[in-house]
Design a protein around this motif. Sequence first.
Motif, PDB file in Angstrom:
ATOM      1  N   PRO A 144       6.463  -5.356  -7.980  1.00  0.00           N
ATOM      2  CA  PRO A 144       5.458  -5.622  -6.937  1.00  0.00           C
ATOM      3  C   PRO A 144       6.115  -5.626  -5.561  1.00  0.00           C
ATOM      4  CG  PRO A 144       6.051  -7.653  -8.070  1.00  0.00           C
ATOM      5  CD  PRO A 144       6.719  -6.535  -8.831  1.00  0.00           C
ATOM      6  N   ALA A 145       5.360  -5.198  -4.562  1.00  0.00           N
ATOM      7  CA  ALA A 145       5.898  -5.161  -3.196  1.00  0.00           C
ATOM      8  C   ALA A 145       4.761  -5.305  -2.209  1.00  0.00           C
ATOM      9  CB  ALA A 145       6.649  -3.854  -2.942  1.00  0.00           C
ATOM     10  N   ALA A 146       4.993  -6.092  -1.165  1.00  0.00           N
ATOM     11  CA  ALA A 146       3.980  -6.272  -0.121  1.00  0.00           C
ATOM     12  C   ALA A 146       3.898  -5.025   0.744  1.00  0.00           C
ATOM     13  CB  ALA A 146       4.342  -7.481   0.740  1.00  0.00           C
ATOM     14  N   ARG A 147       2.690  -4.663   1.131  1.00  0.00           N
ATOM     15  CA  ARG A 147       2.489  -3.487   1.974  1.00  0.00           C
ATOM     16  C   ARG A 147       2.760  -3.853   3.430  1.00  0.00           C
ATOM     17  NH1 ARG A 147       0.126   1.321   1.415  1.00  0.00           N
ATOM     18  NH2 ARG A 147      -0.458   0.781  -0.715  1.00  0.00           N
ATOM     19  N   PRO A 148       3.603  -3.070   4.133  1.00  0.00           N
ATOM     20  CA  PRO A 148       3.837  -3.333   5.553  1.00  0.00           C
ATOM     21  C   PRO A 148       2.571  -3.133   6.372  1.00  0.00           C
ATOM     22  CG  PRO A 148       5.470  -1.794   4.652  1.00  0.00           C
ATOM     23  CD  PRO A 148       4.382  -1.929   3.642  1.00  0.00           C
ATOM     24  N   VAL A 149       2.546  -3.723   7.551  1.00  0.00           N
ATOM     25  CA  VAL A 149       1.414  -3.590   8.469  1.00  0.00           C
ATOM     26  C   VAL A 149       1.780  -2.590   9.565  1.00  0.00           C
ATOM     27  CG1 VAL A 149      -0.057  -4.772  10.145  1.00  0.00           C
ATOM     28  CG2 VAL A 149       0.630  -5.930   8.025  1.00  0.00           C
ATOM     29  N   GLY A 150       1.051  -1.490   9.626  1.00  0.00           N
ATOM     30  CA  GLY A 150       1.181  -0.568  10.746  1.00  0.00           C
ATOM     31  C   GLY A 150       0.177  -0.937  11.818  1.00  0.00           C
ATOM     32  N   ALA A 151       0.514  -0.710  13.080  1.00  0.00           N
ATOM     33  CA  ALA A 151      -0.351  -1.287  14.123  1.00  0.00           C
ATOM     34  C   ALA A 151      -0.538  -0.418  15.347  1.00  0.00           C
ATOM     35  CB  ALA A 151       0.227  -2.642  14.550  1.00  0.00           C
ATOM     36  N   GLN A 152      -0.294   0.880  15.254  1.00  0.00           N
ATOM     37  CA  GLN A 152      -0.422   1.712  16.432  1.00  0.00           C
ATOM     38  C   GLN A 152      -1.422   2.849  16.209  1.00  0.00           C
ATOM     39  OE1 GLN A 152       2.443   1.830  14.429  1.00  0.00           O
ATOM     40  NE2 GLN A 152       1.482   3.630  13.533  1.00  0.00           N
ATOM     41  N   LEU A 153      -2.172   3.141  17.251  1.00  0.00           N
ATOM     42  CA  LEU A 153      -3.045   4.309  17.285  1.00  0.00           C
ATOM     43  C   LEU A 153      -2.321   5.389  18.068  1.00  0.00           C
ATOM     44  CD1 LEU A 153      -6.135   5.178  16.706  1.00  0.00           C
ATOM     45  CD2 LEU A 153      -6.408   4.794  19.168  1.00  0.00           C
ATOM     46  N   LYS A 154      -2.377   6.609  17.601  1.00  0.00           N
ATOM     47  CA  LYS A 154      -1.698   7.706  18.290  1.00  0.00           C
ATOM     48  C   LYS A 154      -2.724   8.768  18.659  1.00  0.00           C
ATOM     49  CE  LYS A 154       1.898  10.316  19.517  1.00  0.00           C
ATOM     50  NZ  LYS A 154       2.774  11.008  18.573  1.00  0.00           N
ATOM     51  N   ILE A 155      -2.765   9.141  19.930  1.00  0.00           N
ATOM     52  CA  ILE A 155      -3.664  10.200  20.389  1.00  0.00           C
ATOM     53  C   ILE A 155      -2.834  11.247  21.121  1.00  0.00           C
ATOM     54  CG2 ILE A 155      -5.695  10.805  21.735  1.00  0.00           C
ATOM     55  CD1 ILE A 155      -6.633   7.950  21.538  1.00  0.00           C
ATOM     56  N   ASN A 156      -2.829  12.454  20.607  1.00  0.00           N
ATOM     57  CA  ASN A 156      -2.213  13.584  21.294  1.00  0.00           C
ATOM     58  C   ASN A 156      -3.299  14.362  22.022  1.00  0.00           C
ATOM     59  OD1 ASN A 156       0.635  13.525  20.450  1.00  0.00           O
ATOM     60  ND2 ASN A 156      -0.210  13.781  18.393  1.00  0.00           N
ATOM     61  N   MET A 157      -2.985  14.764  23.249  1.00  0.00           N
ATOM     62  CA  MET A 157      -3.942  15.500  24.069  1.00  0.00           C
ATOM     63  C   MET A 157      -3.296  16.744  24.659  1.00  0.00           C
ATOM     64  SD  MET A 157      -5.615  12.320  26.210  1.00  0.00           S
ATOM     65  CE  MET A 157      -4.375  11.039  25.941  1.00  0.00           C
ATOM     66  N   ASN A 197       3.212   1.990   8.903  1.00  0.00           N
ATOM     67  CA  ASN A 197       4.225   1.265   9.681  1.00  0.00           C
ATOM     68  C   ASN A 197       5.368   2.208  10.027  1.00  0.00           C
ATOM     69  OD1 ASN A 197       6.679  -0.413  10.192  1.00  0.00           O
ATOM     70  ND2 ASN A 197       5.245  -2.085   9.863  1.00  0.00           N
ATOM     71  N   ILE A 198       5.563   2.470  11.321  1.00  0.00           N
ATOM     72  CA  ILE A 198       6.548   3.456  11.752  1.00  0.00           C
ATOM     73  C   ILE A 198       7.978   2.981  11.540  1.00  0.00           C
ATOM     74  CG2 ILE A 198       4.996   4.566  13.389  1.00  0.00           C
ATOM     75  CD1 ILE A 198       6.292   2.967  15.634  1.00  0.00           C
ATOM     76  N   PHE A 199       8.162   1.678  11.273  1.00  0.00           N
ATOM     77  CA  PHE A 199       9.498   1.147  10.999  1.00  0.00           C
ATOM     78  C   PHE A 199       9.730   0.935   9.504  1.00  0.00           C
ATOM     79  CE2 PHE A 199       8.382  -0.939  15.204  1.00  0.00           C
ATOM     80  CZ  PHE A 199       9.020   0.028  15.968  1.00  0.00           C
ATOM     81  N   HIS A 200       8.760   1.299   8.670  1.00  0.00           N
ATOM     82  CA  HIS A 200       8.822   1.107   7.212  1.00  0.00           C
ATOM     83  C   HIS A 200       8.757  -0.353   6.808  1.00  0.00           C
ATOM     84  CE1 HIS A 200      10.776   5.279   6.167  1.00  0.00           C
ATOM     85  NE2 HIS A 200       9.689   5.381   6.922  1.00  0.00           N
ATOM     86  N   GLY A 201       8.538  -1.239   7.747  1.00  0.00           N
ATOM     87  CA  GLY A 201       8.475  -2.670   7.473  1.00  0.00           C
ATOM     88  C   GLY A 201       8.920  -3.437   8.695  1.00  0.00           C
ATOM     89  N   ASP A 202       8.916  -4.758   8.612  1.00  0.00           N
ATOM     90  CA  ASP A 202       9.348  -5.559   9.753  1.00  0.00           C
ATOM     91  C   ASP A 202      10.810  -5.279  10.084  1.00  0.00           C
ATOM     92  OD1 ASP A 202       6.866  -6.699   9.792  1.00  0.00           O
ATOM     93  OD2 ASP A 202       7.487  -8.624   8.926  1.00  0.00           O
ATOM     94  N   LEU A 203      11.090  -5.115  11.366  1.00  0.00           N
ATOM     95  CA  LEU A 203      12.453  -4.883  11.809  1.00  0.00           C
ATOM     96  C   LEU A 203      13.318  -6.110  11.523  1.00  0.00           C
ATOM     97  CD1 LEU A 203      11.580  -3.163  15.177  1.00  0.00           C
ATOM     98  CD2 LEU A 203      12.754  -2.064  13.268  1.00  0.00           C
ATOM     99  N   SER A 204      14.596  -5.854  11.260  1.00  0.00           N
ATOM    100  CA  SER A 204      15.541  -6.924  10.942  1.00  0.00           C
ATOM    101  C   SER A 204      16.525  -7.123  12.088  1.00  0.00           C
ATOM    102  CB  SER A 204      16.340  -6.566   9.680  1.00  0.00           C
ATOM    103  OG  SER A 204      15.499  -6.315   8.579  1.00  0.00           O
ATOM    104  N   TRP A 205      17.081  -8.315  12.175  1.00  0.00           N
ATOM    105  CA  TRP A 205      18.182  -8.530  13.112  1.00  0.00           C
ATOM    106  C   TRP A 205      19.393  -7.717  12.655  1.00  0.00           C
ATOM    107  CZ3 TRP A 205      16.588 -10.506  17.376  1.00  0.00           C
ATOM    108  CH2 TRP A 205      15.678 -11.557  17.430  1.00  0.00           C
ATOM    109  N   PRO A 206      20.154  -7.140  13.569  1.00  0.00           N
ATOM    110  CA  PRO A 206      21.258  -6.246  13.183  1.00  0.00           C
ATOM    111  C   PRO A 206      22.554  -6.995  12.867  1.00  0.00           C
ATOM    112  CG  PRO A 206      21.056  -6.261  15.561  1.00  0.00           C
ATOM    113  CD  PRO A 206      19.945  -7.151  15.031  1.00  0.00           C
ATOM    114  N   TRP A 207      22.491  -7.923  11.909  1.00  0.00           N
ATOM    115  CA  TRP A 207      23.702  -8.675  11.574  1.00  0.00           C
ATOM    116  C   TRP A 207      23.619  -9.197  10.149  1.00  0.00           C
ATOM    117  CZ3 TRP A 207      21.264 -11.492  16.013  1.00  0.00           C
ATOM    118  CH2 TRP A 207      20.344 -12.450  15.607  1.00  0.00           C
ATOM    119  N   LEU A 208      24.764  -9.692   9.673  1.00  0.00           N
ATOM    120  CA  LEU A 208      24.856 -10.406   8.408  1.00  0.00           C
ATOM    121  C   LEU A 208      24.787 -11.895   8.672  1.00  0.00           C
ATOM    122  CD1 LEU A 208      27.829  -8.484   6.769  1.00  0.00           C
ATOM    123  CD2 LEU A 208      25.538  -8.634   5.782  1.00  0.00           C
ATOM    124  N   ASP A 209      24.181 -12.629   7.763  1.00  0.00           N
ATOM    125  CA  ASP A 209      24.246 -14.080   7.862  1.00  0.00           C
ATOM    126  C   ASP A 209      25.702 -14.523   7.726  1.00  0.00           C
ATOM    127  OD1 ASP A 209      21.523 -14.276   8.156  1.00  0.00           O
ATOM    128  OD2 ASP A 209      21.155 -14.588   6.012  1.00  0.00           O
TER     129      ASP A 209
END
Length: 520
Positions: A301-314, A455-467
């Motif tokens: 099982p896996a939670a679905r990411p939330v995408g949140a942008q509308l894109k309009i090309n003109m 979701n253009i990031f494939h999921g929530d962005l992460s901090w760029p480090w190790l704990d």
Amino acid sequence: MRSGADRVLVVGGGHNGLVASILAARTGARVTLLEAADHLGGASVGSRVFAGHPVRLSRYSYLVSLMPQQLIDELGIDLTLLSRDVSSYTPYRRDGVPGGLLVERKPGPATSASFRALTGSDREFQAWQQFYAECAQMARVLAPALSGPMRTRSQVREAVVAAAGPQLWTDIFETPLGVGITRRFDDDLVRGVVATDGLIGTHTSLFDESLLANRCFLYHLIGRGTGEWLVPMGGMGAVAEALTARAVEVGVQIVTGARVVSAGEDTDGVRAATADGRDFAADVLLAAVAPMTVQQWLGRPAARPVGAQLKINMLLDRLPRLASGVDPAVAFAGTTHLEEGFDQLEAAYRDSAAGRISSPLPGEVYCHSLTDPSILNGHSGATLTLFGLHTPDALFREDPETARAQAAEAALAALQLHLAEPLTDCLARDANGRLCLDVASPLDVEASVGMPGGNIFHGDLSWPWLDDEVDPTPAQRFGTQVPGCTKILLAGAGTVRGGGVSGLGGAAAVDTLRAGRPTG
């Protein structure tokens, strides 16, 4: 390759999958790349969107910020990236009088005068200079941390505080983005312009304690050590084409029309099965797809990411005149912010969280063809690309067609508010007589390029480090781990540092292999 991975299977033929394939092949591995579509490039592909016009647009991705020059050189691709003279222009009306806030790429007297006209003093411009000077120092020390083994949180904090000071660390990494912005800036419009980098592709409040907006803001500000967003000559399609040509050149076996539906591993290696009944085996699998997709392959099982942008090309016959009187070639050369005051952004989030589309919809627009006319292929007009904010995929699920039309109307209304003429008078028409408007909701992105939730990031962005307390495996050290797996690695935007058009996810997967057999 010290991992002993003689056979590498890469799944996903977007830019990250192509990067992983090229780098793995250059180590001497036999690489097979599987792509579900009938072409490579993923969200970076360029196409002729409007019938009867030769213009080549990138329907979903648009600029390059996070792809390091070192990676471009290592890949051996020819890619020309162009600067924009204008960073942003924000049209507004105050007391019924139209105006505009201009921010040059290198802020000078014109930017200073624009801030003064908006606020009546130099205070906001001074605060702007101070804040972005600190961000520039942060970018210089953090950009190198996006490649290679990850640093720990303490190491990142030490570097950022030493370069940019403790207040920036607090504002970006410890308190909600809205707190730092409202403390530093007084004007609502200036606050909103700053805040938008925390919201593109992300659905959250600027005051959310999860700091999701902060993480989004960080990745928008640190690319290539400068945070500058560059225009690829030939459009984003040129990136995909250069990578595809290089993959063929280094001997990658490319299989299109191969949609993977399951994958697994055992002591002998990995295997992947496609929807049409084919099976592929290798020593390791590099998954240049969303983490949710990998979990589905594994039957988890896996939670679905939330995408949140509308894109309009003109496509336009000419750029529209603005009510402020500014030259359209200046207003649209950088990012044009529309109805993105700080309070407007928060109100739009509240509307979307309640299941409503705000109207007018906050968004931003820019003109690729002003910086790179080559994408026009002889067309005498211009392109415009509009991103609408706070349009989560849930808004479109019940009635996709109606919701898409409502969102597009609300987004275009935000643009029309600041024009001196009807936008429709400027739009080109396609071979069938229709206005050249190409609208994509998050659901359209999901259906077209396989990004769950759009979701253009494939999921929530992460901090760029190790704990700090983690004793990392190679996969953890490079941010590519798939929990419970030893031979399947993430290689896309869903890696810890992979968000954006960067190639960093694909590179991190191959770095993991170079470091040794990954362990889960």
